[in-house]
Design a protein around this motif. Structure first.
Motif, PDB file in Angstrom:
ATOM      1  N   LYS A   1       0.835  -1.057   0.085  1.00 38.05           N
ATOM      2  CA  LYS A   1       0.107   0.211   0.094  1.00 38.05           C
ATOM      3  C   LYS A   1       0.790   1.439  -0.129  1.00 38.05           C
ATOM      4  O   LYS A   1       1.986   1.479   0.823  1.00 38.05           O
ATOM      5  N   SER A   2       0.348   2.295  -0.636  1.00 35.41           N
ATOM      6  CA  SER A   2       0.833   3.679  -0.849  1.00 35.41           C
ATOM      7  C   SER A   2      -0.117   4.610  -0.574  1.00 35.41           C
ATOM      8  O   SER A   2      -1.393   4.030  -0.777  1.00 35.41           O
ATOM      9  N   VAL A   3       0.038   5.893  -0.362  1.00 30.53           N
ATOM     10  CA  VAL A   3      -0.931   6.957   0.059  1.00 30.53           C
ATOM     11  C   VAL A   3      -1.177   7.771  -1.068  1.00 30.53           C
ATOM     12  O   VAL A   3      -0.242   8.282  -1.313  1.00 30.53           O
ATOM     13  N   CYS A   4      -2.248   8.052  -1.511  1.00 31.05           N
ATOM     14  CA  CYS A   4      -2.607   9.222  -2.168  1.00 31.05           C
ATOM     15  C   CYS A   4      -2.857  10.601  -1.458  1.00 31.05           C
ATOM     16  O   CYS A   4      -2.843  10.613  -0.334  1.00 31.05           O
ATOM     17  N   GLU A   5      -2.431  11.712  -2.276  1.00 33.04           N
ATOM     18  CA  GLU A   5      -2.441  13.128  -1.728  1.00 33.04           C
ATOM     19  C   GLU A   5      -3.798  13.359  -0.751  1.00 33.04           C
ATOM     20  O   GLU A   5      -3.844  13.964   0.143  1.00 33.04           O
ATOM     21  N   CYS A   6      -4.772  12.540  -1.065  1.00 36.06           N
ATOM     22  CA  CYS A   6      -6.172  12.739  -0.563  1.00 36.06           C
ATOM     23  C   CYS A   6      -6.300  11.960   0.757  1.00 36.06           C
ATOM     24  O   CYS A   6      -7.317  12.155   1.494  1.00 36.06           O
ATOM     25  N   GLY A   7      -5.247  11.033   0.844  1.00 35.36           N
ATOM     26  CA  GLY A   7      -5.275  10.042   2.066  1.00 35.36           C
ATOM     27  C   GLY A   7      -6.045   8.524   1.562  1.00 35.36           C
ATOM     28  O   GLY A   7      -5.691   7.815   2.481  1.00 35.36           O
ATOM     29  N   ARG A   8      -6.520   8.461   0.369  1.00 36.41           N
ATOM     30  CA  ARG A   8      -6.857   7.138   0.270  1.00 36.41           C
ATOM     31  C   ARG A   8      -5.873   6.320  -0.266  1.00 36.41           C
ATOM     32  O   ARG A   8      -4.631   6.722  -0.663  1.00 36.41           O
TER      33      ARG A   8
END
Length: 195
Positions: free
Chosen positions: A142-149
């Protein structure tokens, strides 16, 4: 029974870190490993697997002509190989993925392959497509988008941070060229670049 594993993720998910940790775990127990990485990726150095958190280890560089199975079986005959670890697995050919499967199925050597699932347009890489088709175990890191998703896509950007919609499938780069995003934000930014 040995298996072929495919650990996949977007950029910045810790694929190389995870690979280097697995290698350390085997070696700490006195087991021999073999590491491979794509020759095309020379960001750290030719044949180097380097993580963003500073871990680094030398590996055998492969290109499309490299017979991975031949290299491993030759080494395995000299001294047992407990595990094969492959970084940048998206750059494997379909034939090389078959070689890795043979190492697991016939030679009994576990293979852990780490790579991107898709390119900057959301299309599968050939190596990733082959691994998704035949790997025994698929593991999404997992990695995280700038929006947190959860980030699942890799957006190519120019020097100003604008999305790039055209170009060759392979262009080596890090944070300066790619941004990991969720599908929603990837689609929005790519559409803006195409429009």
């Amino acid at each position: 029974m040995a298996k072929l594993y495919f650990y996949y993720a977007s950029m910045n998910a810790g694929k190389s870190t995870n690979l280097l940790q697995a290698d350390f775990n085997y070696r700490e127990r006195g087991m021999r490993t073999m590491l491979f990485t794509a020759a095309i990726d020379t960001r750290a150095a030719m044949g180097a697997i380097a993580s963003r958190i500073g871990l680094e280890k030398q590996a055998i560089a492969f290109d499309a002509a490299t017979d991975l199975a031949a290299i491993v079986t030759t080494e395995h005959a000299n001294a047992p190989v407990a595990c094969v670890l492959v970084d940048e697995a998206q750059f494997l050919s379909e034939a090389q993925v078959a070689q890795l499967a043979k190492l697991a199925d016939v030679d009994g050597i576990p293979v852990l392959a780490y790579g991107l699932r898709t390119d900057f347009r959301g299309k599968l890489f050939p190596g990733s497509a082959a691994l998704l088709a035949i790997a025994d175990n698929l593991v999404e890191l997992k990695s995280v988008c700038e929006c947190g998703r959860k980030a699942t896509m890799n957006l190519r950007v120019d020097s100003a941070g604008n999305a790039v919609a055209e170009g060759a499938q392979t262009e080596i780069g890090g944070d300066d060229r790619y941004v990991a995003l969720c599908r929603k934000h990837f689609t929005e930014r790519l559409a803006a670049a195409e429009g």
